[in-house]
Design a protein around this motif. Structure first.
Motif, short mmCIF file in Angstrom:
data_model
loop_
_atom_site.label_atom_id
_atom_site.label_comp_id
_atom_site.label_asym_id
_atom_site.label_seq_id
_atom_site.Cartn_x
_atom_site.Cartn_y
_atom_site.Cartn_z
N ALA A 149 0.83 -1.21 0.00
CA ALA A 149 0.00 0.00 0.00
C ALA A 149 0.86 1.25 0.00
N ILE A 150 0.24 2.31 -0.51
CA ILE A 150 0.82 3.65 -0.39
C ILE A 150 -0.17 4.50 0.39
N PHE A 151 0.30 5.10 1.47
CA PHE A 151 -0.49 6.11 2.18
C PHE A 151 -0.07 7.46 1.62
N ILE A 152 -1.01 8.20 1.06
CA ILE A 152 -0.64 9.50 0.51
C ILE A 152 -1.77 10.51 0.71
N GLU A 153 -1.37 11.74 0.89
CA GLU A 153 -2.34 12.80 1.18
C GLU A 153 -3.04 13.34 -0.06
N VAL A 154 -4.28 13.74 0.10
CA VAL A 154 -4.98 14.59 -0.88
C VAL A 154 -5.74 15.59 -0.03
N SER A 155 -5.17 16.78 0.13
CA SER A 155 -5.73 17.73 1.10
C SER A 155 -6.93 18.50 0.57
N TYR A 156 -6.85 18.89 -0.70
CA TYR A 156 -7.88 19.79 -1.25
C TYR A 156 -8.52 19.23 -2.51
N PRO A 157 -9.75 19.66 -2.83
CA PRO A 157 -10.35 19.30 -4.12
C PRO A 157 -9.69 20.07 -5.26
N ASP A 158 -9.98 19.65 -6.49
CA ASP A 158 -9.31 20.20 -7.66
C ASP A 158 -9.55 21.69 -7.90
N ASN B 12 -3.21 -0.82 -3.58
CA ASN B 12 -3.89 -0.11 -2.47
C ASN B 12 -3.30 1.28 -2.29
N VAL B 13 -4.13 2.30 -2.49
CA VAL B 13 -3.70 3.68 -2.25
C VAL B 13 -4.62 4.26 -1.19
N ILE B 14 -4.04 4.49 -0.03
CA ILE B 14 -4.81 4.94 1.13
C ILE B 14 -4.77 6.46 1.19
N ILE B 15 -5.92 7.08 1.03
CA ILE B 15 -5.98 8.54 0.93
C ILE B 15 -6.07 9.14 2.33
N THR B 16 -5.07 9.96 2.65
CA THR B 16 -4.99 10.57 3.97
C THR B 16 -5.18 12.09 3.87
N GLU C 291 -16.37 15.01 0.38
CA GLU C 291 -17.15 14.32 -0.67
C GLU C 291 -16.58 14.65 -2.04
N LYS C 292 -16.20 15.92 -2.24
CA LYS C 292 -15.66 16.36 -3.52
C LYS C 292 -14.37 15.61 -3.84
N VAL C 293 -13.46 15.57 -2.88
CA VAL C 293 -12.16 14.89 -3.10
C VAL C 293 -12.39 13.44 -3.47
N LYS C 294 -13.26 12.76 -2.73
CA LYS C 294 -13.52 11.34 -3.00
C LYS C 294 -14.10 11.15 -4.40
N ALA C 295 -15.08 11.98 -4.76
CA ALA C 295 -15.71 11.85 -6.08
C ALA C 295 -14.71 12.15 -7.20
N GLN C 296 -13.89 13.17 -7.00
CA GLN C 296 -12.91 13.54 -8.03
C GLN C 296 -11.85 12.45 -8.20
N LEU C 297 -11.43 11.84 -7.11
CA LEU C 297 -10.45 10.75 -7.20
C LEU C 297 -11.04 9.57 -7.98
N LYS C 298 -12.27 9.21 -7.63
CA LYS C 298 -12.90 8.06 -8.30
C LYS C 298 -13.08 8.34 -9.79
N ALA C 299 -13.44 9.59 -10.13
CA ALA C 299 -13.67 9.95 -11.53
C ALA C 299 -12.37 9.94 -12.34
N GLN C 300 -11.24 10.16 -11.69
CA GLN C 300 -9.96 10.23 -12.42
C GLN C 300 -9.11 8.97 -12.27
N ASN C 301 -9.72 7.90 -11.76
CA ASN C 301 -8.94 6.69 -11.45
C ASN C 301 -8.74 5.79 -12.68
N LYS C 302 -8.07 6.33 -13.70
CA LYS C 302 -7.84 5.58 -14.94
C LYS C 302 -6.92 4.40 -14.71
N LEU C 303 -6.04 4.51 -13.72
CA LEU C 303 -5.06 3.44 -13.46
C LEU C 303 -5.66 2.28 -12.67
N LYS C 304 -6.92 2.44 -12.29
CA LYS C 304 -7.63 1.38 -11.53
C LYS C 304 -6.94 1.07 -10.20
#
Ligand code: ZN
Ligand code: ZN
Length: 315
Positions: A229-238, A274-278, A288-301
Motif C-alpha cells: 500500500a501507499i499512504f498519501i495525502e490529498v488535502s484539497y479538491p481540484d 492499495n492507495v490509502i488517501i490521507t 465528498e468532492k475529493v472522493k468523487a474527483q479521485l474516483k472519476a480520475q482513477n484511470k489506473l484502476k
C-alpha cells in the motif's frame, strides 16, 4: 446446509488466494485539519502482532478509544498507548501530526521518536522546551525527562530497525511548501513493504524531484507485487489553485504523480494497488468532492481506500 458449507469453502479459498496479510493498520486519525479529534495518525504492525509503530501522531487518545469501542484491541486505552505503540515515526513537526503525542506525553511509556534530523530539531526547539511543554525528550532545552529518545533517520535512505517491532524503515525527504521538509517512510516487514508519505506538494508545483525519486525507488517493489500500500495525502479538491496548495496535493495532482509511478513500474502494474488517501481537509463539502474527483480520475484502476478512525484493516 451442504451448499452453505460449499459456499463458505469457496469464499475461504478466494480469501486465501488473495494472499495472507502482511500488515495491520489501525487509523487513529485521518483528517488533514480542523477536527482536532481526528488528525493524522496510523498504527502499523506486522499482521498478527501487537507491536505497532505509529505513523505520525496528530490524534492518539480519541482514535485509540474509538478502536477499543470497535473491539480492535483486547485491551484498555492506556494499555494500547503504553504497550502496543512501540515507537513513533514522525513525518514533520506540524501540529496536526504531533499534537496527540505532545498532549499524551505525560502518560505515555518510554519509547523512541524516529524522524529526519531537522524534524527532531524542530520538536526539541519548538515543543519539548519547557516553554510550550516540559522537555520529555532525551536531549534539548533544560532538564531532559527522557521519556522519549530521539532517533535520527539516515538521510541517505539507509534502512534501520524499529525497536521492539519486526519492522524496518527507510526515510526519504519530501517537499511540503517553500523550503519546508516533510518525510516519506518505506516500511518493511520481511519481504513486504508499505510506503507512508507525510504532507507533500506535487513535484511540478514544488519544482523538486522528491516524489519522482521515491517512485523510481519503489517501482521494482510495485512490479514484484511486494508493495502492499501507499499512504498519501490529498488535502484539497481540484478547485484549489496551485498557488494556494501550500505544499499539498489535489486529486488531479495525485493522479499525475501516480502516472509517473506507473511509467516506472510498467503498464498495468498499478492495477488494484492499495492507495490509502490521507489528510483530506474537511472544510464544507470538500471531503465528498475529493472522493468523487479521485474516483472519476482513477484511470489506473488503483484500489482507493478512505480510512476511518478506529476501524482496523489488513494489507
Ligand atoms: Zn504539514
Ligand atoms: Zn498536515
Amino acid at each position: 446446509m451442504l451448499l452453505l458449507i460449499l459456499l463458505l469453502k469457496v469464499q475461504l479459498s478466494i480469501a486465501q488466494s488473495a494472499g495472507t496479510p502482511s500488515f495491520r493498520v489501525v487509523p487513529l486519525g485521518v483528517k488533514g485539519g480542523l477536527d482536532e479529534s481526528n488528525l493524522s495518525a496510523y498504527m502499523l504492525a506486522p499482521a498478527n502482532s501487537n507491536n505497532y509503530v505509529c505513523l505520525d501522531a496528530g490524534t492518539l487518545r480519541t482514535g485509540i478509544q474509538q478502536a477499543v469501542t470497535n473491539k480492535v484491541f483486547p485491551a484498555h486505552t492506556d494499555e494500547v498507548l503504553k504497550k502496543y505503540i512501540k515507537g513513533y515515526l514522525i513525518s514533520h513537526a506540524h501540529l496536526d501530526h504531533l499534537a496527540g503525542l505532545i498532549i499524551n506525553s505525560t502518560d505515555d511509556s518510554t519509547k523512541i521518536i524516529y524522524a529526519l534530523p531537522n524534524c527532531i530539531e524542530q520538536i526539541q526547539k519548538n515543543y519539548f522546551n519547557w516553554q510550550s511543554w516540559p522537555n520529555f525528550g532525551n536531549t534539548g532545552e533544560g532538564f531532559a525527562l527522557k521519556k522519549y529518545a530521539y532517533q535520527s533517520l539516515p538521510v541517505d535512505g539507509a534502512e534501520i530497525s524499529i525497536q521492539n517491532t519486526d519492522l524496518q524503515v527507510q526515510a526519504f525527504p519530501l517537499s511540503h511548501g517553500e523550503a519546508y521538509q516533510s518525510a516519506a517512510f518505506l516500511i518493511r516487514n520481511k519481504e513486504e513493504y508499505v510506503l507512508y508519505l507525510g504532507d507533500t506538494g506535487p513535484d511540478a508545483v514544488e519544482k523538486k524531484q522528491n516524489l519522482q525519486n521515491i517512485w523510481q525507488k519503489i517501482s521494482p517493489l510495485v512490479k514484484a507485487k511486494k508493495l502492499k500500500a501507499i499512504f498519501i495525502e490529498v488535502s484539497y479538491p481540484d478547485e484549489r489553485p496551485d498557488k494556494l496548495l501550500f505544499g499539498h496535493l489535489t486529486p488531479h495532482w495525485l493522479m499525475q504523480e501516480m502516472e509517473t509511478l506507473h511509467s516506472f513500474s510498467g503498464k498495468g502494474n498499478l492495477n488494484n494497488l492499495n492507495v490509502i488517501i490521507t489528510h483530506i481537509k474537511p472544510a464544507g463539502k470538500d471531503e465528498e468532492k475529493v472522493k468523487a474527483q479521485l474516483k472519476a480520475q482513477n484511470k489506473l484502476k488503483l484500489n482507493l481506500i478512505f480510512p476511518e478512525q478506529g476501524k482496523a484493516f489488513n494489507l
